[in-house]
Design a protein around this motif. Structure first.
Motif, PDB file in Angstrom:
ATOM      1  N   PRO A 337      -7.574 -15.876   8.603  1.00 39.13           N
ATOM      2  CA  PRO A 337      -8.557 -14.788   8.666  1.00 39.13           C
ATOM      3  C   PRO A 337      -7.940 -13.395   8.739  1.00 39.13           C
ATOM      4  O   PRO A 337      -8.539 -12.430   8.260  1.00 39.13           O
ATOM      5  CB  PRO A 337      -9.375 -15.105   9.931  1.00 39.13           C
ATOM      6  N   ALA A 338      -6.729 -13.291   9.316  1.00 40.72           N
ATOM      7  CA  ALA A 338      -6.110 -11.957   9.430  1.00 40.72           C
ATOM      8  C   ALA A 338      -5.721 -11.390   8.062  1.00 40.72           C
ATOM      9  O   ALA A 338      -5.438 -10.195   7.944  1.00 40.72           O
ATOM     10  CB  ALA A 338      -4.878 -12.025  10.342  1.00 40.72           C
ATOM     11  N   LEU A 339      -5.704 -12.249   7.048  1.00 44.80           N
ATOM     12  CA  LEU A 339      -5.384 -11.737   5.718  1.00 44.80           C
ATOM     13  C   LEU A 339      -6.539 -10.944   5.102  1.00 44.80           C
ATOM     14  O   LEU A 339      -6.315 -10.162   4.175  1.00 44.80           O
ATOM     15  CB  LEU A 339      -4.978 -12.883   4.776  1.00 44.80           C
ATOM     16  N   ALA A 340      -7.756 -11.131   5.606  1.00 42.93           N
ATOM     17  CA  ALA A 340      -8.891 -10.398   5.027  1.00 42.93           C
ATOM     18  C   ALA A 340      -8.734  -8.886   5.214  1.00 42.93           C
ATOM     19  O   ALA A 340      -8.751  -8.139   4.231  1.00 42.93           O
ATOM     20  CB  ALA A 340     -10.212 -10.907   5.584  1.00 42.93           C
ATOM     21  N   PRO A 341      -8.543  -8.406   6.460  1.00 44.14           N
ATOM     22  CA  PRO A 341      -8.324  -6.959   6.613  1.00 44.14           C
ATOM     23  C   PRO A 341      -7.013  -6.498   5.975  1.00 44.14           C
ATOM     24  O   PRO A 341      -6.922  -5.364   5.494  1.00 44.14           O
ATOM     25  CB  PRO A 341      -8.316  -6.746   8.139  1.00 44.14           C
ATOM     26  N   PHE A 342      -6.021  -7.367   5.950  1.00 50.60           N
ATOM     27  CA  PHE A 342      -4.743  -7.000   5.321  1.00 50.60           C
ATOM     28  C   PHE A 342      -4.952  -6.705   3.829  1.00 50.60           C
ATOM     29  O   PHE A 342      -4.485  -5.687   3.308  1.00 50.60           O
ATOM     30  CB  PHE A 342      -3.738  -8.153   5.502  1.00 50.60           C
ATOM     31  N   VAL A 343      -5.662  -7.598   3.147  1.00 45.65           N
ATOM     32  CA  VAL A 343      -5.897  -7.424   1.708  1.00 45.65           C
ATOM     33  C   VAL A 343      -6.757  -6.188   1.460  1.00 45.65           C
ATOM     34  O   VAL A 343      -6.487  -5.400   0.536  1.00 45.65           O
ATOM     35  CB  VAL A 343      -6.554  -8.694   1.115  1.00 45.65           C
ATOM     36  N   SER A 344      -7.768  -6.002   2.294  1.00 46.18           N
ATOM     37  CA  SER A 344      -8.648  -4.842   2.114  1.00 46.18           C
ATOM     38  C   SER A 344      -7.864  -3.539   2.273  1.00 46.18           C
ATOM     39  O   SER A 344      -8.049  -2.595   1.505  1.00 46.18           O
ATOM     40  CB  SER A 344      -9.790  -4.876   3.130  1.00 46.18           C
ATOM     41  N   ALA A 345      -6.975  -3.512   3.272  1.00 46.09           N
ATOM     42  CA  ALA A 345      -6.181  -2.295   3.492  1.00 46.09           C
ATOM     43  C   ALA A 345      -5.234  -2.050   2.319  1.00 46.09           C
ATOM     44  O   ALA A 345      -5.048  -0.914   1.880  1.00 46.09           O
ATOM     45  CB  ALA A 345      -5.400  -2.419   4.800  1.00 46.09           C
ATOM     46  N   ALA A 346      -4.649  -3.115   1.804  1.00 43.78           N
ATOM     47  CA  ALA A 346      -3.749  -2.967   0.655  1.00 43.78           C
ATOM     48  C   ALA A 346      -4.515  -2.458  -0.563  1.00 43.78           C
ATOM     49  O   ALA A 346      -4.020  -1.629  -1.330  1.00 43.78           O
ATOM     50  CB  ALA A 346      -3.068  -4.303   0.346  1.00 43.78           C
ATOM     51  N   ALA A 347      -5.732  -2.955  -0.731  1.00 44.04           N
ATOM     52  CA  ALA A 347      -6.540  -2.502  -1.869  1.00 44.04           C
ATOM     53  C   ALA A 347      -6.841  -1.011  -1.750  1.00 44.04           C
ATOM     54  O   ALA A 347      -6.805  -0.281  -2.739  1.00 44.04           O
ATOM     55  CB  ALA A 347      -7.833  -3.319  -1.947  1.00 44.04           C
ATOM     56  N   VAL A 348      -7.097  -0.564  -0.516  1.00 46.04           N
ATOM     57  CA  VAL A 348      -7.316   0.874  -0.299  1.00 46.04           C
ATOM     58  C   VAL A 348      -6.054   1.646  -0.655  1.00 46.04           C
ATOM     59  O   VAL A 348      -6.108   2.686  -1.325  1.00 46.04           O
ATOM     60  CB  VAL A 348      -7.748   1.147   1.166  1.00 46.04           C
ATOM     61  N   ASP A 349      -4.893   1.133  -0.256  1.00 48.68           N
ATOM     62  CA  ASP A 349      -3.617   1.783  -0.596  1.00 48.68           C
ATOM     63  C   ASP A 349      -3.505   1.991  -2.106  1.00 48.68           C
ATOM     64  O   ASP A 349      -2.956   2.980  -2.572  1.00 48.68           O
ATOM     65  CB  ASP A 349      -2.424   0.920  -0.152  1.00 48.68           C
ATOM     66  N   ALA A 350      -3.983   0.999  -2.869  1.00 47.65           N
ATOM     67  CA  ALA A 350      -3.851   1.048  -4.334  1.00 47.65           C
ATOM     68  C   ALA A 350      -5.089   1.639  -4.998  1.00 47.65           C
ATOM     69  O   ALA A 350      -5.174   1.641  -6.227  1.00 47.65           O
ATOM     70  CB  ALA A 350      -3.582  -0.352  -4.873  1.00 47.65           C
ATOM     71  N   GLU A 351      -6.014   2.114  -4.190  1.00 43.74           N
ATOM     72  CA  GLU A 351      -7.253   2.722  -4.707  1.00 43.74           C
ATOM     73  C   GLU A 351      -7.965   1.786  -5.670  1.00 43.74           C
ATOM     74  O   GLU A 351      -8.306   2.153  -6.793  1.00 43.74           O
ATOM     75  CB  GLU A 351      -6.938   4.071  -5.381  1.00 43.74           C
ATOM     76  N   MET A 352      -8.151   0.555  -5.214  1.00 43.48           N
ATOM     77  CA  MET A 352      -8.864  -0.428  -6.023  1.00 43.48           C
ATOM     78  C   MET A 352      -9.596  -1.381  -5.094  1.00 43.48           C
ATOM     79  O   MET A 352      -9.526  -1.226  -3.878  1.00 43.48           O
ATOM     80  CB  MET A 352      -7.884  -1.190  -6.918  1.00 43.48           C
ATOM     81  N   SER A 353     -10.303  -2.341  -5.652  1.00 44.51           N
ATOM     82  CA  SER A 353     -10.955  -3.302  -4.774  1.00 44.51           C
ATOM     83  C   SER A 353     -10.479  -4.711  -5.102  1.00 44.51           C
ATOM     84  O   SER A 353     -10.295  -5.073  -6.265  1.00 44.51           O
ATOM     85  CB  SER A 353     -12.481  -3.192  -4.879  1.00 44.51           C
ATOM     86  N   VAL A 354     -10.209  -5.462  -4.043  1.00 48.32           N
ATOM     87  CA  VAL A 354      -9.807  -6.865  -4.162  1.00 48.32           C
ATOM     88  C   VAL A 354     -10.657  -7.646  -3.167  1.00 48.32           C
ATOM     89  O   VAL A 354     -10.653  -7.338  -1.973  1.00 48.32           O
ATOM     90  CB  VAL A 354      -8.306  -7.066  -3.847  1.00 48.32           C
ATOM     91  N   GLY A 355     -11.388  -8.612  -3.644  1.00 44.05           N
ATOM     92  CA  GLY A 355     -12.213  -9.434  -2.759  1.00 44.05           C
ATOM     93  C   GLY A 355     -11.369 -10.448  -2.019  1.00 44.05           C
ATOM     94  O   GLY A 355     -10.211 -10.688  -2.367  1.00 44.05           O
ATOM     95  N   THR A 356     -11.936 -11.035  -0.959  1.00 44.26           N
ATOM     96  CA  THR A 356     -11.242 -12.143  -0.289  1.00 44.26           C
ATOM     97  C   THR A 356     -12.189 -13.320  -0.151  1.00 44.26           C
ATOM     98  O   THR A 356     -13.409 -13.153  -0.082  1.00 44.26           O
ATOM     99  CB  THR A 356     -10.727 -11.749   1.113  1.00 44.26           C
TER     100      THR A 356
END
Ligand SMILES: [Zn+2]
Length: 443
Positions: A337-356
Motif C-alpha cells: 500500500p505504501a507504493l500508492a502515495p509513492f507512485v502518485s508523488a513520482a507522477a507529480v514530479d514528472a507532471e503526469m498521471s499514473v494510476g495505481t
C-alpha cells in the motif's frame, strides 16, 4: 558510516520534464523487435540479451550475464479437427509446455464452459471429467481478469482430458501463452484456438454431442539456460532500486508491446539516471529477464538463488512490462500500500498521471520480487482498456506499428520519476515502502 541522503538537497527534478526525449529510445525499440519474437529457446532471446549487454556497457557500471536453468520445451505439430457437423480443420496452437497427445491425436467431446471462470467450472462439476473443455481468453489487464493458467489448472483438477482457449477477438488469429506445466508434472494437452474456431466449436457443442480430434506434440529441451542481463551502478548506500523488464516473448509477432517497450524504456532510463547516481543517492540495478513467458521462471530463479544478504539490499522493483500501446499508465503495486502515495508523488514530479492498482497480479516478474518481500510494481499501459492497442499482445498483431512513440516517451518519463524518487529517498522512507504489506507482515 553510511552517507545520509537528504532529498531536498539534490532534487533536480527539472530534468524529468525532458527525460522522455532520449535520442536512442526508438532505435533501441526497433532493434529489439528486429530480433523477432524472442521466444525463450529460439536463439532470438539469447541474441537480444547479448545486444542488451552491449547497450548496458555503454551506460557504465558493472554489467554481467547470468544464466539460470529453466524447463525448456519446443512445440512440434498442432492440429485440431471438428468431427461432427461439417468436419473440418480448425486453427490451433499449443500452449508452451503443453502435454502431448497420443501420436494419432486425442478424440474427445467438447464441453463449452464459456469464459471458464471458477463458477463455470463449479456449475459443470463432474461433467468436466473426460471432456475437452472450451474456454475464452480474456484481456489480461483488468481487475476481473482470470489468468489462462488458472483456467487450465481448474480443467486439470476436474479431470478434463484437453483444454482449448479461444481468442475473444474476431479476425486476430490464434494467441501464444504458457500452460505453466513444470517438467515431469501431470498435465493435459492445451491449445489456443482462434475466435472463429471457438465459434464453430461452441455452435457444434450447443447442437449436441460434438467430438474433436486434437493433435499436439512437443519436445523437452534438457539443460536449457535462460540468459539474463544485469547492470549494477552502486550509489552511496548498499540499497538498490531495481528496474526490470523481460526480453523474451512469443513468436507470432515481434513482441513489440510485450516487451520491447519495457526493455527500450529501461535502457533509456538507465542512461538518464546513471550520471545522476552518486554518493548521495542509492544504487541502481537494471535486470533483463528471459523465460518470463514461461511462468516467470527466469526472475524466479535469479531471486531464489541470490544470497539473502544481497536480496535484502533490493529495496524497490519497478518492473516495466507492456508500457506503451495506450496513453494510460497504471502501476500494479502488488499489495504494497505504501507504493500508492509513492507512485502518485513520482507522477507529480514528472507532471503526469499514473494510476495505481493495489491487488497482487502475478502477471510479470514483479510478482517474484513481491513474494520475496521487496516492494514491487509493474508499470503497464492499457489497464482495464480492452479496446486499446494493448489488445494485440500474445498475437500476430504485436508488432512495432501498434505503438505510438509518444506513449513510449511518457512511460520513460514515468519510469525516471519513480526510479529517481526511489534513488533519493532517505533510507528510512525507502525501507518503509514495505510497510503494511501482507508479504512482509506475515513473514
Ligand atoms: Zn510481458
Amino acid at each position: 558510516m553510511r552517507p545520509r541522503i537528504r532529498r531536498e538537497e539534490i532534487r533536480m527534478d527539472a530534468w524529468l520534464s525532458t527525460a522522455g526525449a532520449d535520442v536512442a529510445l526508438m532505435d533501441d525499440f526497433n532493434a529489439i523487435c528486429a530480433f523477432g519474437g524472442r521466444l525463450s529457446g529460439s536463439g532470438q532471446d539469447t541474441a537480444a540479451i547479448a545486444w542488451a549487454l552491449e547497450r548496458m556497457r555503454a551506460t557504465g557500471g558493472t554489467v554481467r550475464k547470468v544464466q539460470v536453468p529453466y524447463d525448456g520445451w519446443r512445440a512440434g505439430r498442432a492440429a485440431l479437427h471438428l468431427l461432427c457437423g461439417e468436419p473440418r480443420a480448425l486453427a490451433c496452437r499449443a500452449l508452451l509446455r503443453s502435454a502431448s497427445t497420443p501420436a494419432d491425436g486425442l478424440v474427445g467431446e467438447v464441453l463449452d464452459l464459456g469464459q471458464g471462470r471458477v463458477e463455470d467450472f463449479e456449475r459443470a462439476g463432474d461433467a468436466v471429467r473426460g471432456k475437452i473443455v472450451l474456454v475464452r481468453h480474456e484481456y489480461p489487464f483488468s481487475p476481473t481478469h482470470l489468468h489462462r493458467r488458472r483456467k487450465y489448472d481448474q480443467a486439470v483438477a476436474r479431470g478434463a482430458i484437453g483444454f482449448l482457449i479461444a481468442n475473444p477477438l474476431p479476425g486476430r488469429g490464434v494467441l501464444s501463452g504458457s500452460s505453466g506445466r513444470p517438467r515431469g508434472a501431470a498435465g493435459i494437452p492445451a491449445a489456443y484456438i482462434d475466435f472463429e474456431a471457438g465459434q464453430a466449436l461452441a455452435a457444434a457443442a450447443a447442437s449436441g454431442r460434438c467430438e474433436v480430434r486434437l493433435l499436439l506434440t512437443g519436445e523437452e529441451l534438457e539443460n536449457s539456460l535462460a540468459d539474463l542481463a544485469i547492470l549494477d551502478i552502486p550509489g552511496g548506500t548498499d540499497s538498490r532500486i531495481v528496474i526490470s523488464a523481460h526480453m523474451d516473448g512469443h513468436d507470432l509477432g515481434t513482441s513489440a508491446l510485450d516487451n520491447a517497450t519495457g526493455v527500450a524504456v529501461a535502457l533509456a532510463a538507465a542512461r538518464a539516471l546513471a550520471p545522476r547516481i552518486s554518493a548521495r543517492t542509492h544504487g541502481l540495478r537494471v535486470c533483463f529477464f528471459t523465460a518470463e513467458e514461461w511462468a516467470l521462471a527466469g526472475s524466479a530463479r535469479y531471486l531464489d538463488d541470490m544470497d539473502p544478504a544481497e536480496r535484502a539490499t533490493l529495496k524497490l522493483n519497478i518492473n516495466l512490462d507492456t508500457v506503451a500501446g495506450d496513453s494510460v499508465l497504471t502501476a500494479l503495486i502488488s499489495e504494497y500500500p505504501a507504493l500508492a502515495p509513492f507512485v502518485s508523488a513520482a507522477a507529480v514530479d514528472a507532471e503526469m498521471s499514473v494510476g495505481t492498482y493495489l491487488p497482487f497480479m502475478s502477471n510479470s516478474d514483479h510478482a517474484n520480487f513481491a513474494r520475496h518481500g521487496i516492494p514491487a510494481l509493474r508499470l503497464t499501459a492499457g489497464f482495464d482498456r480492452p479496446d486499446s492497442n494493448v489488445n494485440n499482445i500474445l498475437a500476430a498483431g504485436d508488432v512495432p506499428g501498434v505503438i505510438d512513440a509518444a506513449d513510449l516517451r511518457n512511460a520513460l518519463r514515468a519510469t525516471c520519476a519513480m526510479a529517481w524518487r526511489g534513488l533519493t529517498l532517505p533510507q528510512g522512507e525507502l525501507d518503509a515502502l514495505a510497510a503494511g504489506s501482507r508479504w512482509t507482515t506475515s513473514a
